[in-house]
Design a protein around this motif. Sequence first.
Motif, mmCIF file in Angstrom:
data_model
loop_
_atom_site.group_PDB
_atom_site.id
_atom_site.type_symbol
_atom_site.label_atom_id
_atom_site.label_comp_id
_atom_site.label_asym_id
_atom_site.label_seq_id
_atom_site.Cartn_x
_atom_site.Cartn_y
_atom_site.Cartn_z
ATOM 1 N N GLU A 28 0.814 -1.207 0.000
ATOM 2 C CA GLU A 28 0.000 0.000 0.000
ATOM 3 C C GLU A 28 0.850 1.260 0.000
ATOM 4 O OE1 GLU A 28 -2.314 -0.693 3.493
ATOM 5 O OE2 GLU A 28 -3.861 -1.790 2.395
ATOM 6 N N GLN A 29 2.101 1.135 0.445
ATOM 7 C CA GLN A 29 3.027 2.255 0.456
ATOM 8 C C GLN A 29 4.456 1.714 0.422
ATOM 9 O OE1 GLN A 29 2.203 4.310 4.103
ATOM 10 N NE2 GLN A 29 3.021 2.697 5.397
ATOM 11 N N ASP A 30 5.395 2.592 0.190
ATOM 12 C CA ASP A 30 6.805 2.222 0.138
ATOM 13 C C ASP A 30 7.255 1.754 1.524
ATOM 14 O OD1 ASP A 30 9.529 2.051 -0.075
ATOM 15 O OD2 ASP A 30 9.811 4.027 -0.964
ATOM 16 N N PRO A 31 7.682 0.484 1.680
ATOM 17 C CA PRO A 31 8.102 0.002 3.000
ATOM 18 C C PRO A 31 9.529 0.389 3.371
ATOM 19 C CG PRO A 31 8.288 -1.770 1.413
ATOM 20 C CD PRO A 31 7.734 -0.579 0.656
ATOM 21 N N CYS A 32 10.302 0.910 2.418
ATOM 22 C CA CYS A 32 11.728 1.120 2.665
ATOM 23 C C CYS A 32 12.027 2.149 3.756
ATOM 24 C CB CYS A 32 12.423 1.491 1.361
ATOM 25 S SG CYS A 32 12.394 0.157 0.126
ATOM 26 N N PRO A 33 11.343 3.295 3.811
ATOM 27 C CA PRO A 33 11.696 4.272 4.845
ATOM 28 C C PRO A 33 11.528 3.764 6.275
ATOM 29 C CG PRO A 33 10.414 5.316 3.114
ATOM 30 C CD PRO A 33 10.356 3.836 2.854
ATOM 31 N N SER A 34 10.582 2.845 6.494
ATOM 32 C CA SER A 34 10.326 2.370 7.856
ATOM 33 C C SER A 34 11.007 1.040 8.161
ATOM 34 C CB SER A 34 8.820 2.240 8.089
ATOM 35 O OG SER A 34 8.253 1.315 7.175
ATOM 36 N N LEU A 35 11.702 0.459 7.193
ATOM 37 C CA LEU A 35 12.356 -0.825 7.412
ATOM 38 C C LEU A 35 13.562 -0.634 8.323
ATOM 39 C CD1 LEU A 35 12.142 -3.802 6.537
ATOM 40 C CD2 LEU A 35 13.712 -3.265 4.665
ATOM 41 N N ARG A 36 13.570 -1.304 9.468
ATOM 42 C CA ARG A 36 14.581 -1.020 10.489
ATOM 43 C C ARG A 36 15.910 -1.742 10.252
ATOM 44 N NH1 ARG A 36 12.103 -1.677 16.338
ATOM 45 N NH2 ARG A 36 14.183 -0.824 16.816
ATOM 46 N N GLY A 54 15.374 4.721 -4.105
ATOM 47 C CA GLY A 54 14.343 3.827 -4.600
ATOM 48 C C GLY A 54 13.937 4.140 -6.022
ATOM 49 N N THR A 55 13.196 3.229 -6.620
ATOM 50 C CA THR A 55 12.717 3.423 -7.980
ATOM 51 C C THR A 55 11.245 3.804 -8.000
ATOM 52 O OG1 THR A 55 12.164 1.062 -8.179
ATOM 53 C CG2 THR A 55 14.349 1.739 -8.893
ATOM 54 N N GLY A 56 10.652 3.999 -6.831
ATOM 55 C CA GLY A 56 9.243 4.367 -6.798
ATOM 56 C C GLY A 56 8.352 3.146 -6.705
ATOM 57 N N ARG A 65 5.100 -3.389 -7.209
ATOM 58 C CA ARG A 65 6.548 -3.602 -7.095
ATOM 59 C C ARG A 65 7.227 -2.382 -6.486
ATOM 60 N NH1 ARG A 65 9.291 -4.997 -12.597
ATOM 61 N NH2 ARG A 65 8.888 -2.765 -12.962
ATOM 62 N N ILE A 66 8.281 -2.645 -5.717
ATOM 63 C CA ILE A 66 9.126 -1.592 -5.157
ATOM 64 C C ILE A 66 10.564 -2.097 -5.096
ATOM 65 C CG2 ILE A 66 8.755 -2.327 -2.763
ATOM 66 C CD1 ILE A 66 9.100 1.326 -3.947
ATOM 67 N N ARG A 67 11.517 -1.199 -5.339
ATOM 68 C CA ARG A 67 12.943 -1.500 -5.179
ATOM 69 C C ARG A 67 13.604 -0.315 -4.494
ATOM 70 N NH1 ARG A 67 15.127 -5.522 -8.677
ATOM 71 N NH2 ARG A 67 17.155 -4.503 -8.507
ATOM 72 N N CYS A 68 14.561 -0.591 -3.637
ATOM 73 C CA CYS A 68 15.312 0.497 -3.010
ATOM 74 C C CYS A 68 16.674 -0.017 -2.561
ATOM 75 C CB CYS A 68 14.551 1.091 -1.825
ATOM 76 S SG CYS A 68 14.285 -0.062 -0.454
ATOM 77 N N HIS A 69 17.594 0.916 -2.343
ATOM 78 C CA HIS A 69 18.931 0.613 -1.829
ATOM 79 C C HIS A 69 19.154 1.482 -0.599
ATOM 80 C CE1 HIS A 69 19.221 -0.838 -5.981
ATOM 81 N NE2 HIS A 69 20.085 -1.709 -5.486
ATOM 82 N N ILE A 70 19.491 0.836 0.503
ATOM 83 C CA ILE A 70 19.613 1.518 1.788
ATOM 84 C C ILE A 70 21.063 1.419 2.264
ATOM 85 C CG2 ILE A 70 18.818 1.568 4.178
ATOM 86 C CD1 ILE A 70 16.280 0.071 3.181
ATOM 87 N N PRO A 71 21.762 2.529 2.362
ATOM 88 C CA PRO A 71 23.131 2.478 2.887
ATOM 89 C C PRO A 71 23.115 2.303 4.401
ATOM 90 C CG PRO A 71 22.533 4.739 2.377
ATOM 91 C CD PRO A 71 21.371 3.895 1.954
ATOM 92 N N LEU A 72 24.042 1.492 4.881
ATOM 93 C CA LEU A 72 24.246 1.408 6.318
ATOM 94 C C LEU A 72 25.179 2.548 6.732
ATOM 95 C CD1 LEU A 72 24.662 -2.440 6.810
ATOM 96 C CD2 LEU A 72 22.580 -1.058 6.833
ATOM 97 N N GLY A 92 20.068 -3.907 -0.478
ATOM 98 C CA GLY A 92 19.111 -3.754 -1.564
ATOM 99 C C GLY A 92 17.837 -4.522 -1.260
ATOM 100 N N ILE A 93 16.692 -3.882 -1.426
ATOM 101 C CA ILE A 93 15.397 -4.498 -1.163
ATOM 102 C C ILE A 93 14.581 -4.487 -2.447
ATOM 103 C CG2 ILE A 93 13.226 -4.341 0.137
ATOM 104 C CD1 ILE A 93 15.558 -5.018 1.910
ATOM 105 N N ALA A 94 13.942 -5.612 -2.765
ATOM 106 C CA ALA A 94 13.023 -5.674 -3.902
ATOM 107 C C ALA A 94 11.816 -6.523 -3.509
ATOM 108 C CB ALA A 94 13.707 -6.266 -5.133
ATOM 109 N N VAL A 95 10.630 -6.024 -3.811
ATOM 110 C CA VAL A 95 9.391 -6.749 -3.543
ATOM 111 C C VAL A 95 8.531 -6.684 -4.797
ATOM 112 C CG1 VAL A 95 7.304 -6.925 -2.131
ATOM 113 C CG2 VAL A 95 9.453 -6.127 -1.095
ATOM 114 N N ALA A 96 8.042 -7.819 -5.256
ATOM 115 C CA ALA A 96 7.129 -7.880 -6.394
ATOM 116 C C ALA A 96 5.951 -8.767 -6.021
ATOM 117 C CB ALA A 96 7.835 -8.420 -7.635
#
Length: 204
Positions: A28-36, A54-56, A65-72, A92-96
């Motif tokens: 329903e929304q981009d999960p990447c910002p809240s992924l701990r 992210g790619t949106g 679908r969503i993809r993002c890359h999160i730096p540690l 890197g996170i990808a969900v389809a």
Amino acid sequence: MASVLWTPALSVHTPDDRRPDMRGYRLEQDPCPSLRLRSLGAAIAPRVTARDLGTGLLQHAALDRIRCHIPLRSRAGEERTEDGWSLEYTVGIAVALHKETDPGVEFEAQRRVTDLGFEPEAKLETVPDLGDKAYLLTRDEGDTELRVLEGGAVLSLGLTATTLHESDGHGDDGAGAEPDVPDPASYQAAMISDMRDLMSSLKH
């Protein structure tokens, strides 16, 4: 008599019956910002909360679908060697979510396919008790990816380690010994744990 037998066959094999079971997954929304990324954060370094590339979020009747890359968070200041070398990590996170077509056959066909193409030498390890099917794909010492299939959902969590060098301004760029990239096997348990958290966060 033939028409009597044919009618039930049509009712059994309707297009809707071939749709994959979504197992409660929703985007329903981009999960990447809240992924701990709690486990990888504890094993390596916490994520950079203000940054993810992210790619949106794509939402479509057939596919979400969503993809993002999160730096540690960089520990370069703490761990940089006297020669200026440091290690940086990116998750890197990808969900389809395939809502019309079962992705199972494609999941199997792409077991050794990465962003660089088909890599027959990549190492594959099956991960038990995670989704319907799961495996770890290791392309080289600094790049490993956990892929999971559950119903119509295909999820990926990758970890990439990169060596960086910071010059001291005296013309010694790259001088000294480049640090070894840790064996990705040491972070696999953390990757599996964070994947379980991601899977849980997407189920409603």
